[in-house]
Design an enzyme around this catalytic site. Structure first.
Site: not given
Ligand code: EPZ
Length: 427
Positions: A22-23, A93, A117, A122, A314, A336, A406
């Site tokens: 999916k991702n 998202r 969320c 996020r 995840d 994370i 989802r």
């Molecule tokens: C991706 O989300 C995945 N989603 C998530 O999977 C997964 O949990 C996550 O990566 C971490 O591996 C998709 O790929 C569609 P991040 P993403 O930006 O990209 C912080 C699932 O269950 N951050 O890598 O949104 C954030 O808060 C989903 O399939 C900032 O501070 O995650 C987190 O602590 C849920 N500022 C960390 O970075 C930003 O602008 C990593 O988040 C962006 C993120």
């Protein structure tokens, strides 16, 4: 709303196939906005989130159609559209993934700002800072992120270096956005602290297959030389490592004997190492399958979620379900999303002994969980409740399984084929 009714206690046995990731599929589909020609995508899973992405693409002038062989054909029919509306973005998202491709190819994007969320804050600040560093002008107006090329030319001039590291490590979809915008931006863009997740590698490889000039794929430094156009192409999405990990947990918790096919074992190094420490041996069967045979009660372990190649957030909830029946105390630390513990109160209702201290859950293994009605509240939390229900004594009813739909393709059918007593009931 559908629910799952699970009679726990059946050992899982047999073979099961993992679907496409999916991702990886979500940012890859979003990146078809960049293509001048047709794209044929293979291995796209039929999931609710993918359906949402296809609807968003439709509103952005991208036509997509499933083919008889299961592939998806996409083609840009109206490149003038640039608005991803609130009604769709609020349901997923990952809709934010269209921001970079729109900006890179069409010079303008209006994407509804993603809302709250349940897994914790996020933010998207790193996405926006990265795109600004690329030369975009960004403002937030009426709940929308509005991004456009600066007046008088393409995105950015000359070369630039963009740092994408945040307080919790690199951002996965932020890397996807900046990379997707950079491939059509003149000059050289060096992305530092890029996410190294296999899903980001898959996107980068797809972009390269369409003609993008990207070096350092798989490393934290991506060097992108802007090209004038991307042609379409054919791409097969990688297998879903999180679904694979979830199925391994389901097999392990029931002490079954299962072969999980269509996996890329190198994407699962950390989960496999953890299973080994838990006394659950997983062996490779050829290049693309893993065999797990339980038997022993799991041993307790300490685990910390980290960016790839560390243990994935995840899979945290699903492993916690297994550890809740381990022979001793485990410490599960979430680095994370420090608030991603919504599964804990539901697991407690099933008899799990879990105490939270800040971003750590201390899991005192019990002999057996007991089935009861539980509520799914997010994708991976619901997967954990299914894993727990498979091992519990008696009946577990998981309400609101639309969360699980989802991200897991026909999960109840796959588990039932392995001998699980699980049924979907409507209403
Ligand atoms: C991706 O989300 C995945 N989603 C998530 O999977 C997964 O949990 C996550 O990566 C971490 O591996 C998709 O790929 C569609 P991040 P993403 O930006 O990209 C912080 C699932 O269950 N951050 O890598 O949104 C954030 O808060 C989903 O399939 C900032 O501070 O995650 C987190 O602590 C849920 N500022 C960390 O970075 C930003 O602008 C990593 O988040 C962006 C993120």
């Amino acid at each position: 709303m559908d629910r799952f009714v699970i009679e726990g206690g059946a050992e899982l046995r047999g073979e099961v196939e993992v679907s496409g990731a999916k991702n990886a599929a979500l940012p890859i589909l979003a990146a078809t906005i960049l293509a001048d020609g047709e794209c044929r995508l293979e291995g796209i899973p039929r999931l609710r989130d993918l359906t949402t992405m296809l609807k968003i693409l439709e509103t952005l002038g991208v036509e997509a159609g499933w083919q008889d062989d299961g592939s998806l054909l996409t083609r840009v029919v109206d490149p003038s559209l640039t608005r991803a509306p609130y009604e769709l973005v609020k349901t997923m998202r990952a809709s934010i993934c269209v921001l970079g491709p729109l900006l890179g190819r069409r010079g303008r994007a209006e994407v509804s700002f993603p809302g709250g969320c349940v897994i914790g804050p996020r933010p998207v600040d790193l996405h926006l800072a990265g795109l600004e560093a690329l030369g975009a002008r960004i403002r937030v107006e009426g709940g929308y992120i509005e991004a456009e090329r600066r007046a008088g030319g393409g995105l950015g001039r000359g070369d630039r270096e963009i740092y994408l590291g945040g307080p919790f490590g690199p951002t996965v979809t932020g890397t996807a956005n900046v990379l997707s915008a950079a491939v059509l931006t003149p000059g050289t863009t060096v992305i530092q602290s890029a996410a190294c997740e296999p899903e980001v590698i898959d996107l980068a490889s797809f972009l390269r297959a369409m003609g993008a000039d990207i070096h350092g794929i798989g490393s934290p430094t991506l060097t992108v030389r802007g090209v004038e156009r991307l042609v379409g192409g054919t791409w097969r999405v990688i297998p879903d490592r999180i679904e694979a990990g979830t199925l391994l947990c389901a097999a392990a918790v029931t002490r079954g004997d299962v072969t999980v096919g269509n996996v890329e074992p190198s994407h699962l190094t950390a989960p496999l190492a953890l299973l080994a420490r838990m006394g659950i041996p997983v062996r490779r069967r050829g290049e693309r399958a893993l065999h797990v045979a339980g038997g022993e009660r799991p041993r307790p372990v300490d685990v910390v979620t980290l960016p790839y190649p560390g243990f994935p957030t995840d899979l945290q909830a699903q492993f916690m379900a297994v550890l809740s029946v381990a022979a001793g105390n485990s410490f599960v630390t979430e680095k994370i999303y420090p608030e991603r513990f919504i599964h804990v109160p539901e697991l407690q209702r099933m008899g799990a002994r879990i105490r939270k201290e800040g971003p750590t859950a201390i899991v005192e293994g019990v002999e057996r969980l007991s089935g009861c009605p539980v509520m799914a509240s997010d994708l991976r939390a619901s997967a954990a409740l299914v894993v727990a229900g498979l091992a519990a004594r008696g009946t577990t009813t998981v309400e609101r399984v639309y969360h699980i739909d989802r991200g897991y393709e026909r999960i109840e059918e796959k588990l039932a084929a392995l001998g699980a007593r699980i049924e979907r009931r409507a209403g």
